[in-house]
Write a protein that holds these residues in place. Structure first.
Motif, PDB file in Angstrom:
ATOM      1  N   GLN A 109       0.781  -1.139   0.003  1.00 39.90           N
ATOM      2  CA  GLN A 109       0.030  -0.159  -0.015  1.00 39.90           C
ATOM      3  C   GLN A 109       0.841   1.276  -0.225  1.00 39.90           C
ATOM      4  O   GLN A 109       0.364   2.387  -0.020  1.00 39.90           O
ATOM      5  N   ASP A 110       2.088   0.987   0.132  1.00 39.15           N
ATOM      6  CA  ASP A 110       2.966   2.384   0.149  1.00 39.15           C
ATOM      7  C   ASP A 110       3.191   2.835  -1.085  1.00 39.15           C
ATOM      8  O   ASP A 110       3.171   2.208  -2.145  1.00 39.15           O
ATOM      9  N   PRO A 111       2.882   4.314  -1.395  1.00 40.83           N
ATOM     10  CA  PRO A 111       2.595   5.012  -2.530  1.00 40.83           C
ATOM     11  C   PRO A 111       3.689   4.801  -3.455  1.00 40.83           C
ATOM     12  O   PRO A 111       3.774   4.536  -4.657  1.00 40.83           O
ATOM     13  N   ARG A 112       5.098   4.624  -2.875  1.00 37.45           N
ATOM     14  CA  ARG A 112       6.258   4.354  -3.890  1.00 37.45           C
ATOM     15  C   ARG A 112       6.355   3.068  -4.442  1.00 37.45           C
ATOM     16  O   ARG A 112       6.741   2.765  -5.573  1.00 37.45           O
ATOM     17  N   VAL A 113       5.756   1.967  -3.538  1.00 40.05           N
ATOM     18  CA  VAL A 113       5.695   0.477  -4.096  1.00 40.05           C
ATOM     19  C   VAL A 113       4.878   0.547  -5.310  1.00 40.05           C
ATOM     20  O   VAL A 113       4.879  -0.078  -6.314  1.00 40.05           O
ATOM     21  N   LEU A 114       3.703   1.279  -4.748  1.00 42.33           N
ATOM     22  CA  LEU A 114       2.430   1.112  -6.019  1.00 42.33           C
ATOM     23  C   LEU A 114       3.084   1.929  -7.279  1.00 42.33           C
ATOM     24  O   LEU A 114       2.737   1.431  -8.526  1.00 42.33           O
ATOM     25  N   ARG A 115       3.799   2.987  -7.064  1.00 40.43           N
ATOM     26  CA  ARG A 115       4.152   3.647  -8.097  1.00 40.43           C
ATOM     27  C   ARG A 115       5.340   2.829  -9.074  1.00 40.43           C
ATOM     28  O   ARG A 115       5.287   2.599 -10.326  1.00 40.43           O
ATOM     29  N   THR A 116       6.124   2.247  -8.283  1.00 39.18           N
ATOM     30  CA  THR A 116       7.232   1.320  -8.934  1.00 39.18           C
ATOM     31  C   THR A 116       6.774   0.151  -9.733  1.00 39.18           C
ATOM     32  O   THR A 116       6.921  -0.096 -10.859  1.00 39.18           O
ATOM     33  N   ARG A 117       5.552  -0.447  -9.037  1.00 39.24           N
ATOM     34  CA  ARG A 117       4.752  -1.521  -9.828  1.00 39.24           C
ATOM     35  C   ARG A 117       3.996  -0.957 -11.037  1.00 39.24           C
ATOM     36  O   ARG A 117       3.994  -1.767 -11.892  1.00 39.24           O
ATOM     37  N   GLN A 118       3.498   0.053 -10.906  1.00 37.98           N
ATOM     38  CA  GLN A 118       2.927   0.788 -12.074  1.00 37.98           C
ATOM     39  C   GLN A 118       4.075   1.083 -13.276  1.00 37.98           C
ATOM     40  O   GLN A 118       3.565   0.744 -14.472  1.00 37.98           O
ATOM     41  N   ALA A 167      11.237   0.791 -17.586  1.00 38.58           N
ATOM     42  CA  ALA A 167      10.579   1.381 -16.188  1.00 38.58           C
ATOM     43  C   ALA A 167      11.550   2.441 -15.414  1.00 38.58           C
ATOM     44  O   ALA A 167      11.307   2.890 -14.312  1.00 38.58           O
ATOM     45  N   THR A 168      12.661   2.370 -15.895  1.00 38.29           N
ATOM     46  CA  THR A 168      13.806   3.301 -15.385  1.00 38.29           C
ATOM     47  C   THR A 168      13.990   2.873 -13.838  1.00 38.29           C
ATOM     48  O   THR A 168      14.056   3.797 -12.898  1.00 38.29           O
ATOM     49  N   ILE A 169      14.222   1.606 -13.592  1.00 41.33           N
ATOM     50  CA  ILE A 169      14.651   1.052 -12.412  1.00 41.33           C
ATOM     51  C   ILE A 169      16.070   0.239 -12.635  1.00 41.33           C
ATOM     52  O   ILE A 169      16.020  -0.058 -13.858  1.00 41.33           O
ATOM     53  N   ASN A 170      16.192  -0.530 -11.518  1.00 40.89           N
ATOM     54  CA  ASN A 170      17.182  -1.602 -11.730  1.00 40.89           C
ATOM     55  C   ASN A 170      16.786  -2.820 -11.666  1.00 40.89           C
ATOM     56  O   ASN A 170      15.742  -2.903 -10.927  1.00 40.89           O
ATOM     57  N   ARG A 171      17.529  -3.677 -12.131  1.00 42.89           N
ATOM     58  CA  ARG A 171      17.160  -5.140 -12.172  1.00 42.89           C
ATOM     59  C   ARG A 171      16.881  -5.596 -10.640  1.00 42.89           C
ATOM     60  O   ARG A 171      15.642  -6.297 -10.384  1.00 42.89           O
ATOM     61  N   ALA A 172      17.482  -5.295  -9.805  1.00 40.16           N
ATOM     62  CA  ALA A 172      17.238  -5.623  -8.288  1.00 40.16           C
ATOM     63  C   ALA A 172      15.990  -5.378  -7.733  1.00 40.16           C
ATOM     64  O   ALA A 172      15.114  -6.022  -7.227  1.00 40.16           O
ATOM     65  N   THR A 173      15.693  -3.919  -8.531  1.00 40.13           N
ATOM     66  CA  THR A 173      14.293  -3.349  -7.829  1.00 40.13           C
ATOM     67  C   THR A 173      13.118  -4.274  -8.366  1.00 40.13           C
ATOM     68  O   THR A 173      12.148  -4.496  -7.884  1.00 40.13           O
ATOM     69  N   TYR A 188      13.281  -7.382  -9.152  1.00 42.24           N
ATOM     70  CA  TYR A 188      13.181  -8.728  -8.533  1.00 42.24           C
ATOM     71  C   TYR A 188      12.632  -8.471  -7.004  1.00 42.24           C
ATOM     72  O   TYR A 188      12.172  -9.387  -6.178  1.00 42.24           O
ATOM     73  N   ASP A 189      12.598  -7.265  -6.615  1.00 39.37           N
ATOM     74  CA  ASP A 189      11.946  -6.986  -5.115  1.00 39.37           C
ATOM     75  C   ASP A 189      10.407  -7.110  -5.264  1.00 39.37           C
ATOM     76  O   ASP A 189       9.820  -7.267  -4.373  1.00 39.37           O
ATOM     77  N   HIS A 190       9.957  -6.798  -6.627  1.00 39.77           N
ATOM     78  CA  HIS A 190       8.481  -6.824  -6.961  1.00 39.77           C
ATOM     79  C   HIS A 190       7.955  -8.016  -7.293  1.00 39.77           C
ATOM     80  O   HIS A 190       6.851  -8.417  -7.178  1.00 39.77           O
ATOM     81  N   TYR A 191       8.788  -8.736  -8.473  1.00 42.35           N
ATOM     82  CA  TYR A 191       8.186  -9.867  -9.077  1.00 42.35           C
ATOM     83  C   TYR A 191       9.242 -10.982  -9.094  1.00 42.35           C
ATOM     84  O   TYR A 191      10.719 -10.482  -9.173  1.00 42.35           O
ATOM     85  N   VAL A 192       9.122 -12.107  -8.825  1.00 36.39           N
ATOM     86  CA  VAL A 192      10.051 -13.031  -9.259  1.00 36.39           C
ATOM     87  C   VAL A 192      10.519 -13.359 -10.587  1.00 36.39           C
ATOM     88  O   VAL A 192      11.572 -13.784 -10.691  1.00 36.39           O
TER      89      VAL A 192
END
Length: 191
Positions: free
Chosen positions: A4-13, A40-46, A48-52
């Motif tokens: 529910q954290d807005p940062r997590v929601l934004r990253t997943r979006q 998505a302008t993120i790194n690979r580790a990010t 994998y933090d969200h998806y397997v």
């Protein structure tokens, strides 16, 4: 991770949007995690933090899109009526058209996974309506599961065939053909 954290929601979006764009341009098999992360302008580790893996992302993408297309009337329905049947037929056809036109399904294996996921979600939607029916005469939950599976297979099979045959402009005819078949079959169980 707090979903529910807005940062997590934004990253997943961002990840889902990047993935959707890549599905349109590259096709599932050609997409790498590196591609998704870069778009998505993120790194690979990010990632994998969200998806397997990208399969988990595909699964979530399919599910969100499907649930987003279910009309509110269907979600709230307490009876499987002709109108609900029509809405499910048209929604399923629309979902198939959207998914296969937008996403380059270059792999029969992935297309099969997608098809099975859609069928399962349609079956669960139908089952939830049957379970809410106040006067259903079905003797047991197992029967409801079987009837839901048969109904969803009929709807999905007809909608998919309509799509592959290129009859996409005549969805009114699709509903007109499929609805009586479904409703007559269900009539045997709703006496």
């Amino acid at each position: 991770m707090n979903l529910q954290d807005p940062r997590v929601l934004r990253t997943r979006q961002l990840i889902r949007e990047a993935f959707s764009e890549l599905l349109r341009t590259k096709g599932f098999d050609a997409i790498s995690i590196k591609d998704i992360a870069q778009n998505a302008t993120i790194n690979r580790a990010t990632f994998y933090d969200h998806y397997v893996d990208k399969y988990a992302l595909l699964d979530e993408t399919i599910e969100q899109a499907f649930h987003g297309m279910i009309p509110e009337e269907v979600k709230l329905s307490r009876e499987f009526t002709e109108e609900i049947c029509d809405q499910l037929i048209l929604m399923t056809h629309s979902y198939i058209v959207d998914f296969y036109r937008i996403c380059r399904m270059d792999s029969k294996f992935i297309a099969k996974l997608v098809d099975e996921k859609i069928k399962k979600m349609l079956e669960q939607t139908i089952e939830s309506i049957f379970l809410k029916e106040e006067n259903h005469q079905l003797p047991a939950y197992d029967y409801i599961k079987i009837i839901s599976a048969m109904t969803s297979s009929t709807i999905y099979g007809a909608a998919y065939r309509w799509f592959t045959d290129g009859e996409n402009d005549r969805t009114d005819l699709l509903a007109k053909i499929v609805r009586p078949y479904v409703m007559n079959g269900l009539g045997l169980y709703h006496k």
